[in-house]
Design a protein around this motif. Structure first.
Motif, PDB file in Angstrom:
ATOM      1  N   LEU A 105       0.833  -1.196   0.000  1.00  0.00           N
ATOM      2  CA  LEU A 105       0.000   0.000   0.000  1.00  0.00           C
ATOM      3  C   LEU A 105       0.868   1.247   0.000  1.00  0.00           C
ATOM      4  N   THR A 106       1.885   1.265   0.821  1.00  0.00           N
ATOM      5  CA  THR A 106       2.776   2.410   0.887  1.00  0.00           C
ATOM      6  C   THR A 106       3.539   2.585  -0.419  1.00  0.00           C
ATOM      7  N   THR A 107       4.009   1.505  -1.001  1.00  0.00           N
ATOM      8  CA  THR A 107       4.750   1.574  -2.250  1.00  0.00           C
ATOM      9  C   THR A 107       3.858   2.074  -3.385  1.00  0.00           C
ATOM     10  N   SER A 108       2.638   1.570  -3.461  1.00  0.00           N
ATOM     11  CA  SER A 108       1.743   2.009  -4.533  1.00  0.00           C
ATOM     12  C   SER A 108       1.337   3.476  -4.337  1.00  0.00           C
ATOM     13  N   THR A 109       1.167   3.886  -3.111  1.00  0.00           N
ATOM     14  CA  THR A 109       0.831   5.273  -2.839  1.00  0.00           C
ATOM     15  C   THR A 109       2.001   6.181  -3.201  1.00  0.00           C
ATOM     16  N   LEU A 110       3.195   5.774  -2.850  1.00  0.00           N
ATOM     17  CA  LEU A 110       4.373   6.568  -3.187  1.00  0.00           C
ATOM     18  C   LEU A 110       4.623   6.587  -4.689  1.00  0.00           C
ATOM     19  N   ARG A 156       2.326   6.661  -6.953  1.00  0.00           N
ATOM     20  CA  ARG A 156       1.359   7.577  -7.551  1.00  0.00           C
ATOM     21  C   ARG A 156       1.600   9.030  -7.175  1.00  0.00           C
ATOM     22  N   LEU A 157       2.445   9.282  -6.211  1.00  0.00           N
ATOM     23  CA  LEU A 157       2.679  10.639  -5.731  1.00  0.00           C
ATOM     24  C   LEU A 157       3.209  11.585  -6.815  1.00  0.00           C
TER      25      LEU A 157
END
Length: 80
Positions: free
Chosen positions: A14-19, A21-22
């Motif tokens: 989740l953190t990797t996918s959010t980062l 998309r940043l």
């Protein structure tokens, strides 16, 4: 303890996918802001041009003009 380990990979994903998309989100935000600044910038021309562009108003006029050109360039592809 095993419960904490089972959720760690999901949190990392989740953190990797959010980062990931940043940068896209930041790019869209900057493009939208630049577009709307380009729309609003001409309002700043009115007070500068109302009295004529003399030597005292030349630098602010050029700064507003440069800002408008920059905003038009950056915000050109907004909502495409």
């Amino acid at each position: 303890m095993s419960g904490a380990h089972s959720q760690s990979p999901r949190f990392a994903t989740l953190t990797t996918s959010t980062l990931a998309r940043l940068p896209v989100l930041a790019s869209k935000t900057v493009r939208a802001l630049a577009f709307w600044l380009a729309v609003v910038f001409p309002v700043a021309y009115l007070p500068l041009l109302s009295g004529g562009v003399g030597s005292g108003e030349l630098l602010p006029f050029l700064a507003v003009l440069a800002g408008n050109v920059l905003a038009l360039t950056v915000g050109h592809d907004y909502a495409r």
